[in-house]
Design a protein around this motif. Structure first.
Motif, PDB file in Angstrom:
ATOM      1  N   ARG A  57       7.875  17.147 -33.214  1.00 28.91           N
ATOM      2  CA  ARG A  57       9.001  17.484 -32.349  1.00 28.91           C
ATOM      3  C   ARG A  57       8.639  17.466 -30.855  1.00 28.91           C
ATOM      4  O   ARG A  57       9.471  17.708 -30.008  1.00 28.91           O
ATOM      5  N   GLY A  58       7.381  17.204 -30.578  1.00 26.64           N
ATOM      6  CA  GLY A  58       6.973  17.132 -29.176  1.00 26.64           C
ATOM      7  C   GLY A  58       5.648  17.841 -28.953  1.00 26.64           C
ATOM      8  O   GLY A  58       4.800  17.892 -29.838  1.00 26.64           O
ATOM      9  N   ASP A  69       9.403  20.931 -23.692  1.00 25.83           N
ATOM     10  CA  ASP A  69      10.300  19.775 -23.633  1.00 25.83           C
ATOM     11  C   ASP A  69      10.422  19.044 -24.976  1.00 25.83           C
ATOM     12  O   ASP A  69      10.255  17.819 -25.047  1.00 25.83           O
ATOM     13  N   MET A  71      11.759  17.057 -28.209  1.00 22.53           N
ATOM     14  CA  MET A  71      12.868  16.096 -28.327  1.00 22.53           C
ATOM     15  C   MET A  71      13.781  16.449 -29.491  1.00 22.53           C
ATOM     16  O   MET A  71      14.823  15.844 -29.660  1.00 22.53           O
ATOM     17  N   ARG A  72      13.320  17.382 -30.343  1.00 19.43           N
ATOM     18  CA  ARG A  72      14.215  17.820 -31.421  1.00 19.43           C
ATOM     19  C   ARG A  72      14.339  19.332 -31.373  1.00 19.43           C
ATOM     20  O   ARG A  72      13.590  20.000 -30.673  1.00 19.43           O
ATOM     21  N   ASP A  85      16.381  13.922 -21.208  1.00 21.12           N
ATOM     22  CA  ASP A  85      15.288  13.584 -22.137  1.00 21.12           C
ATOM     23  C   ASP A  85      14.249  14.711 -22.198  1.00 21.12           C
ATOM     24  O   ASP A  85      13.352  14.677 -23.032  1.00 21.12           O
ATOM     25  N   HIS A  86      14.360  15.692 -21.338  1.00 24.01           N
ATOM     26  CA  HIS A  86      13.467  16.842 -21.381  1.00 24.01           C
ATOM     27  C   HIS A  86      14.197  18.089 -21.867  1.00 24.01           C
ATOM     28  O   HIS A  86      13.615  18.920 -22.547  1.00 24.01           O
ATOM     29  N   ARG A  88      17.081  19.377 -24.040  1.00 27.70           N
ATOM     30  CA  ARG A  88      18.075  19.045 -25.060  1.00 27.70           C
ATOM     31  C   ARG A  88      18.739  20.316 -25.561  1.00 27.70           C
ATOM     32  O   ARG A  88      18.130  21.383 -25.536  1.00 27.70           O
ATOM     33  N   HIS A 351       4.561   9.467 -21.013  1.00 30.83           N
ATOM     34  CA  HIS A 351       5.583   8.442 -20.775  1.00 30.83           C
ATOM     35  C   HIS A 351       5.431   7.614 -19.505  1.00 30.83           C
ATOM     36  O   HIS A 351       5.617   8.071 -18.412  1.00 30.83           O
ATOM     37  N   GLY A 375      10.335   9.545 -27.210  1.00 33.96           N
ATOM     38  CA  GLY A 375      11.596  10.169 -26.797  1.00 33.96           C
ATOM     39  C   GLY A 375      11.846  10.243 -25.317  1.00 33.96           C
ATOM     40  O   GLY A 375      12.955  10.501 -24.896  1.00 33.96           O
ATOM     41  N   PHE A 376      10.827  10.016 -24.496  1.00 34.19           N
ATOM     42  CA  PHE A 376      11.105  10.015 -23.069  1.00 34.19           C
ATOM     43  C   PHE A 376      11.535   8.625 -22.662  1.00 34.19           C
ATOM     44  O   PHE A 376      11.025   7.633 -23.158  1.00 34.19           O
TER      45      PHE A 376
END
Lengths: 381, 620
Positions: A57-58, A69, A71-72, A85-86, A88, A351, A375-376
């Motif tokens: 998840r990050g 940060d 992503m899920r 993108d950071h 959510r 990223h 995800g970024f």
């Protein structure tokens, strides 16, 4: 140039404060029974990967049981800044600066997380025994780096950052650390952003040259748009600036936070006929320019405020007539200067163009590796 | 260099012709001699700088920078001049240092850093004020957080250390601002005098002094071939507009002038007489024809006109006078170097207006080869002996403008034609022949002939008034071009790309395909791309169709639904067809455009690739 041998030497050479000494028990104590069992109370310094590592998840901190940060959706998220993108929606608890929380509220509605906690910059709080400090990152309003520390290991997650002056947010605050996690959006030596004043000057010169045309400035809704407007105001441009509807809420928020944006008007057709926008500056999200929205302007000059505009071919591909090289990300020089200044024991790169920055670190004698975070957005600006 | 750099920058990205002209005109107004003349010469390709070569530029970078990092940078940017301009570690523009980083250079005091973490709950730490608590002005002041000089801009990717003295120069802003800005004329004139060994050092020093845009302009200038989307013709058009003169006057003078064109500018600004035409074998601006419109011919007497085929090569002027031989394109560009075979054969004293074609020896003189054969010879600066032998070029003569020192242009067409016939008969017949007249008695008869031309590479007919004198431009009623009807096929829209400039909010460039495969497994193969031929109203409708039927997006391109039962059929008109190994379909269209939108047709009714292949067999 001399490259100092060690991180410590570099740090002292620059008068960087030594990072705080936490007493580490590097040896077995004698309280463990006579000669038996070597180290039942041995406390070894924490390894970086134990403090932060990438999971599905990050970026996850196991001892603190939080993500940074992610992503899920996660139970606990620390968020560096408000870009989508950071930041959510849908996490259990979110800790971020007040501005970032406000921005998330504006974008996702008040229920974007079950619970929120304001992080005050430079104030250290404990999360499950992990010291967490938010520090300004100079990226957009409310943007922060997050320093996490436990058992003598400190990692700074820079999030997105830049080093140059920005009238819309607080400047990046460097902090000494063992591991510095840097972005590398513009991690190639070709990306060198010119001074902002030069770019704004280009825009105003073009407005003067083509007074019958409308200058459409594409700028991301959070941060870049307000920065472009604030920079125009800084050099004394005092005409109303027209904005796309997608920018209204955030511009209002910035203004309420004390950022001088001057008079802003909606770029709606009701504001006048086609000729109404002649000689004016209109700011909107870049996606709107490909949209039917853009047709209301007579013979527009399409401008795009982005670090990508440094490369002409990129500007040409996008059909940009007037590229404005304005970025909220560190350019190559800022990235390398920041690493040199902070002189971390190790650099992790996220990223962007990891390989070039990694190569630079190798040449500089700093251990570095890419941190593969999905995800970024590459295009994120 | 700064004004020139700014001009290049804008020209590269300005799509509209008028916008480009305006930029050049403004530049000429704002820039003094001789800089503006050199800039124009750089654009028209009349500036040759031989003391520096691209390989030397690469060598200069390699001295300073890690090759791996340079390689990645070059891969990303794709253009040598631009890559070097961006990665070069110059002392940079004075502005850059002064505006943005001045504080870095002058700062001897180490930057303040955030204090180290304190134990939780300790409130004695002097904290950074948060932005929201500080006023805007405070914030701007706070932005002065300096970076250390060593880090900034002296990336360790650059292996060679700078001598200390240079760093000192960098630190003292005063010295930079007192140095006069580098002028374009200084660069051009210094390099013209420089030896091959001095060239690179000079360039290195300039690269150090310029900012990124200036470096780009310098490198483009010295490596030749600006490729900024401005033709020599357009530059001359801009000069005409600048001086309020006719462009043909400038074209006529052009080859007698040399950079920096000070006497031309003096004339354009009304400060001096028109410069005398000094050059031998000058270009003479060409006479052009108007298209035949409906009802045009009925009002005219066929007896007043001569007809000849309109050949589909490239219009040229072959001029040999006073020992000088030149071949010009119709816009006055000197293309002699690409056609040495024609130049060698120009053993005459005169100026022929004609069509350049590629030929093959046939039973009755030269036979015309296909347009794709001709393409082998086009857009080249030079040509190898092998290629010249394989695709021999020749000129099919239309007109005689000059002969033995006398100007024939004031004579009527009929008289010039007589002189031409006689003139060409004495030239080598493998390099020159006469464009035959097509006898006819009525418009009806000539219309029939137009639809059945005797060979490929005929675009249609030319009708020339027998009493017409030769004047530049398109005088009304003198010459007509009457093109044959284009070929048409029905194709299916496959991809649409966003346009530029005024069309940037429209999907206006269309890739279309035709069917292949058996009926139960039909597939579309792209056969061409077109971006005009439709009205603004139709553009709006296609744009809407594209947006409503998007399947996938690739940057500025969208793929649209294109199935046998659903899609948009485009009637595509084109001038010719050639075999192509570069296209998946194996065919390439010439001059394709959208003739009609067939909303009434279903995609499966569109043509198949076999239709095009049959057309190929007929050698359009």
């Amino acid at each position: 140039m001399d490259i100092p041998e060690s991180a410590a030497a570099r740090r002292s050479a620059r008068h960087l404060p030594e990072r705080p000494r936490v007493f580490k028990l590097r040896f077995p104590t004698l309280f463990s029974g006579l000669g038996l069992g070597v180290c039942s109370t041995y406390v070894r310094p924490m390894r970086a990967a134990e403090l932060l590592h990438v999971d599905d998840r990050g970026l996850y901190c196991p001892p603190g049981d939080f993500h940074i940060d992610p992503m899920r959706q996660v139970p606990r998220a620390l968020v560096t800044h408000g870009h989508s993108d950071h930041a959510r929606p849908g996490h259990g608890a979110v800790m971020a600066t007040r501005e970032t929380l406000d921005i998330m509220g504006l974008r996702y509605g008040p229920g974007f997380a079950a619970a929120t906690q304001v992080a005050t910059p430079s104030e250290t709080v404990a999360v499950n025994g992990v010291s967490v400090t938010f520090l300004p990152a100079g990226h957009v309003l409310g943007s922060a780096q997050i320093a996490v520390e436990k058992d003598g290991m400190r990692i700074v997650v820079s999030g997105d950052y830049k080093r140059r002056a920005d009238p819309t947010c607080a400047p990046f605050a460097p902090m000494a650390c063992d591991v510095f996690i840097t972005e590398a959006t513009f991690g190639l030596p070709v990306f060198r952003h010119p001074p902002d004043g030069e770019e704004i000057g280009k825009l105003l010169a073009s407005v003067a040259r083509f007074p019958e045309r409308t200058h459409l400035v594409g700028a991301y809704a959070l941060g870049k748009a307000q920065r472009v407007i604030a920079l125009l105001r800084q050099v004394g441009y005092d005409r109303p600036i027209f904005i796309h509807g997608a920018l209204e809420k955030l511009c209002g928020y910035y203004a309420a936070q004390g950022v001088e944006l001057g008079p802003l008007l909606p770029a709606t057709v009701e504001a006048g006929g086609k000729g109404a926008f002649s000689g004016e500056i209109v700011v909107g999200p870049p996606s709107a320019f490909a949209d039917r929205w853009a047709r209301r302007f007579a013979d527009p000059v399409s401008c795009f405020a982005s670090g990508w505009m440094r490369v002409r071919q990129r500007a040409k591909q996008r059909g940009v007539e007037l590229p404005l090289i304005l970025s909220d990300h560190a350019d190559w020089d800022e990235l390398t200067a920041t690493i040199a200044e902070i002189a971390p024991g190790e650099v992790w790169i996220t990223h962007g163009r990891e390989e070039a920055l990694q190569r630079w670190c190798e040449l500089a004698g700093i251990p570095a590796r890419p941190l593969h975070l999905a995800g970024f957005e590459d295009e994120a600006e | 260099m700064k004004p020139f750099a700014a001009l290049l920058d804008r020209l590269v990205l300005t799509p509209s012709r008028n916008g480009k002209i305006r930029l050049i005109v403004d530049y000429c107004r704002e820039t003094p001699d001789p800089d503006r003349g050199y800039a124009i010469a750089a654009i028209t390709g009349d500036l040759a700088i031989s003391s520096v070569k691209p390989a030397m530029i690469r060598a200069l970078v390699a001295e300073r920078m890690d090759e791996v990092l340079f390689g990645w940078s070059y891969d990303y940017v794709g253009d040598l001049a631009e890559t070097v301009a961006l990665v070069w570690e110059g002392r940079g523009s004075a502005d850059y240092e002064a505006d943005d980083l001045g504080s870095l250079g002058s700062s001897d005091v180490p930057p303040p850093l955030t204090p180290p973490l304190k134990v939780e709950g300790d409130t004695s730490v002097d904290r950074l004020r948060h932005p929201s608590t500080a006023g805007v002005l405070d914030r701007i002041e706070a932005l002065a957080t300096p970076l250390p000089l060593e880090g900034r801009g002296r990336g360790w990717g650059y292996i060679a250390a700078e001598p200390e003295s240079r760093l000192v120069v960098q630190k003292t802003g005063a010295e930079r601002t007192t140095a006069p800005p580098l002028r374009l004329s200084t660069v051009v004139e210094t390099l013209a005098r420089a030896s091959r060994s001095d060239g690179p050092r000079l360039v290195e020093d300039w690269l150090d002094r310029l900012d990124a845009d200036g470096r780009y302009a310098l490198l483009k200038l010295i490596t030749g071939g600006l490729r900024i989307g401005v033709s020599a013709r357009l530059a001359k058009q801009a000069l005409a507009e600048f001086g309020g003169k006719d462009v043909t006057g400038i074209e006529e003078l052009w080859h007698g002038l040399s950079p920096p064109y000070t006497e031309l500018f003096a004339w354009l600004e009304g400060r001096a007489e028109k410069p005398a035409m000094a050059a031998a074998a000058p270009f003479r601006p060409v006479m052009l024809a108007n298209p035949v419109a409906d009802g045009d011919l009925e009002k005219l007497d066929p007896a007043d006109y001569a007809a000849e085929w309109k050949w589909d090569g490239i219009r040229v002027q072959a001029v040999a006078e006073r020992g000088v031989r030149r071949l010009y394109s119709r816009s006055g560009d000197d293309i002699s170097a690409a056609f040495p075979d024609v130049i060698t054969a120009m053993e005459f004293d005169g100026a022929i207006d004609g069509e350049l074609l590629v030929g093959a020896p046939g039973s009755q003189g030269i036979e015309v080869a296909s347009f794709s054969d001709l393409q082998q010879r086009l857009n080249r600066k030079t040509v190898s002996a092998k290629l010249a032998a394989q695709y021999p070029a020749f000129v099919r003569a239309y007109d005689l403008l000059h002969h033995g020192g006398s100007d024939l242009r004031p004579l009527p067409f009929a008289a010039r034609r007589e002189r031409l016939t006689e003139f060409v008969s004495r030239l080598p017949d493998d390099r020159f022949d006469l464009s035959p007249l097509v006898p006819f008695a009525s418009w009806k008869e000539i219309a029939r002939l137009r639809d059945a031309p005797p060979g490929p590479l005929i675009e249609g007919l030319m009708l020339k008034r027998l009493d017409s004198v030769y004047v530049p431009g398109r005088p009304k009623g003198a010459w007509f071009k009457w093109k044959r009807d284009p070929h048409v096929i029905d194709a299916v829209l496959m991809y649409a790309q966003r346009g530029h400039g005024k069309r940037s909010s429209f999907y206006s460039d269309y890739t279309f395909g035709v069917w292949t495969g058996s009926d139960d497994a039909l597939r579309l193969t792209p056969v061409g791309k077109a971006y005009f031929g439709f009205t603004d109203e139709e553009l709006k409708r296609i744009d809407k169709f594209v947006r409503d039927n998007t399947v996938e997006r690739f940057g500025p391109v969208r793929s649209v639904r294109a199935e046998p039962g659903h899609g948009l059929v485009l009637e595509v008109a084109f001038e010719g067809l050639a075999r192509s190994t570069r296209h998946k379909s194996g065919v390439a269209m010439r001059f394709p455009r959208i003739a009609r939108l067939r909303w009434d047709k279903r995609p499966h009714e569109a043509d198949r690739l076999e239709t095009l292949e049959k057309m190929l067999a007929f050698k359009l």
